[in-house]
Design an enzyme around this catalytic site. Sequence first.
Site, short mmCIF file in Angstrom:
data_model
loop_
_atom_site.label_atom_id
_atom_site.label_comp_id
_atom_site.label_asym_id
_atom_site.label_seq_id
_atom_site.Cartn_x
_atom_site.Cartn_y
_atom_site.Cartn_z
N HIS A 118 16.22 11.99 -12.40
CA HIS A 118 16.02 12.03 -10.95
C HIS A 118 16.36 10.67 -10.33
CE1 HIS A 118 12.52 10.60 -13.05
NE2 HIS A 118 11.85 10.30 -11.95
N ARG A 119 15.96 9.57 -10.98
CA ARG A 119 16.24 8.23 -10.43
C ARG A 119 17.73 7.92 -10.51
NH1 ARG A 119 12.52 5.80 -12.84
NH2 ARG A 119 11.05 5.95 -11.14
N ASP A 123 10.14 5.81 -4.68
CA ASP A 123 8.87 6.44 -4.97
C ASP A 123 9.22 7.72 -5.71
OD1 ASP A 123 6.06 6.32 -4.94
OD2 ASP A 123 5.96 7.81 -3.36
N SER A 124 8.51 7.95 -6.79
CA SER A 124 8.86 9.10 -7.62
C SER A 124 7.62 9.63 -8.33
CB SER A 124 9.93 8.70 -8.64
OG SER A 124 9.49 7.61 -9.42
N GLU A 143 0.86 -1.19 0.00
CA GLU A 143 0.00 0.00 0.00
C GLU A 143 0.90 1.24 0.00
OE1 GLU A 143 -3.48 0.10 0.04
OE2 GLU A 143 -3.28 -2.04 -0.37
N LYS A 164 19.01 9.34 -20.45
CA LYS A 164 18.01 9.49 -19.40
C LYS A 164 18.57 8.99 -18.07
CE LYS A 164 13.35 8.22 -17.94
NZ LYS A 164 12.13 7.47 -18.20
N GLY A 203 5.14 7.30 -18.98
CA GLY A 203 4.52 8.28 -18.11
C GLY A 203 4.45 9.66 -18.73
N TYR A 204 5.00 10.62 -18.02
CA TYR A 204 4.94 12.02 -18.45
C TYR A 204 6.10 12.41 -19.38
CZ TYR A 204 1.52 12.35 -14.66
OH TYR A 204 0.43 12.17 -13.86
#
Length: 194
Positions: free
Chosen positions: A181-182, A70-71, A41, A176, A154-155
């Site tokens: 960010h990752r 989590d991103s 969850e 990339k 995604g975006y």
Amino acid sequence: MTRTLVLASNNPGKLKEFNELLAPLGFAVRPQGDFAVPEAEEPHATFVENALAKARHAARLTGLPALADDSGVCVNALGGAPGVYSARFAGEPKSDQRNNEKLVQALAAHPDKSAYYYCVLVYVRSDNDPQPVIADGRWDGEIVAVPAGSNGFGYDPYFWLPGQGRTVAQLAPEEKHRWSHRGQALRALVEKLR
């Protein structure tokens, strides 16, 4: 000696990237699906709390050290939204197309299109680890109304990189990984784990 590390995800792209960077430190990263661990969850309002919950969940069910991320994308004109709700911004079931349509529509009246991708990684040695190792990364850009590129997910087709003159979806995968960010968060985590 190689130590098994459970990735609190079944994403093959993440698995490959994490294995490449963590193998030199003696880790063999395996997805939680190899251990029949269901998705955790994610009820929290912050990236770090969700990543910690996922890492503890995977560690608890496997008895092994675990890594979770989590991103999401945070848009300044929208007060940081969609943020932790990026994957489900347009509701269930998850849909990249509907998420992007909702984001472009929400930004249509705003002159400020600045945004950033944000990622938090959490490594725990056990489910009750009192000192989780936490690293993060941020990648700045802008949201555009017209998508470009076919790489990524995604975006990415709507996330414009002014310094590159293209969207994230127009980058080669290795570019990339280098700038994302990752990628930033993973390199910071590797430094902390050394």
